[in-house]
Motif scaffolding. Structure first.
Motif: not given
Length: 179
Positions: A11-24, A26-29
């Motif tokens: 999933n890291l290679k596909n970029g989905k997990l990186v995108f989801i972690l990035g959104i999380c 930003i929401l935490l900040i």
């Protein structure tokens, strides 16, 4: 367990997990700024109240006088010299310049003093406070109903001089003699 790790890396290679972690992230900040903003407002609203400080001093003096004299009726008045004073952090820069002519050398020194300013979470700039000094006591008047003993009045005066750090000239004590 190995297959789960392989799926995560896939999933890291596909970029989905990186995108989801990035959104999380930003929401935490964003959520953390909401909660810290409320705490900062409460802290900035706390200010020193000179009148409350004076009343507290009067109450403390009254309890000291009652414990020394045994009097039930005590009246105290405290006057303050100033309000609270603040000492601010500053930085001084010195500029030294030399001028030489054929027969003399002139040396001049200029200094520039600037206060150190900090910015709080809401963007307000304030000078950096090193310390604050409580208001000084100008004088104390004490009226109590006791037995008219000069020794008790002297004990009260000595206690007030020690606790309030003032001279005897700034203290007035009278005993109504039980009236």
């Amino acid at each position: 367990m190995n297959e789960k790790l392989k799926n995560i890396f896939a999933n890291l290679k596909n970029g989905k997990l990186v995108f989801i972690l990035g959104i999380c992230g930003i929401l935490l900040i964003f959520l953390s700024t909401l909660f810290t903003g409320k705490q900062d407002k409460g802290a900035s609203e706390t200010a020193f109240d000179t009148e409350e400080y004076r009343e507290q001093l009067e109450s403390n003096v009254e309890s000291v006088v009652k414990s020394i004299s045994g009097a039930k009726s005590v009246s105290v008045m405290v006057t303050l010299d100033t309000g609270v004073t603040y000492n601010y952090a500053d930085e001084t820069r010195y500029n030294k310049s030399d001028r030489q002519s054929s027969d003399t050398t002139d040396v001049s020194t200029d200094s520039e003093n600037k206060y150190i300013v900090v910015t709080d979470a809401s963007g307000n700039e304030k000078p950096l406070i090193i310390n604050e000094q409580l208001p000084l006591v100008r004088g104390v008047a004490v009226i109590y109903s006791g037995n008219g003993s000069r020794v008790v009045s002297e004990q009260i005066k000595e206690a007030l001089m020690a606790t309030l750090d003032i001279t005897s000239k700034r203290i007035y004590i009278t005993d109504t003699g039980g009236y």
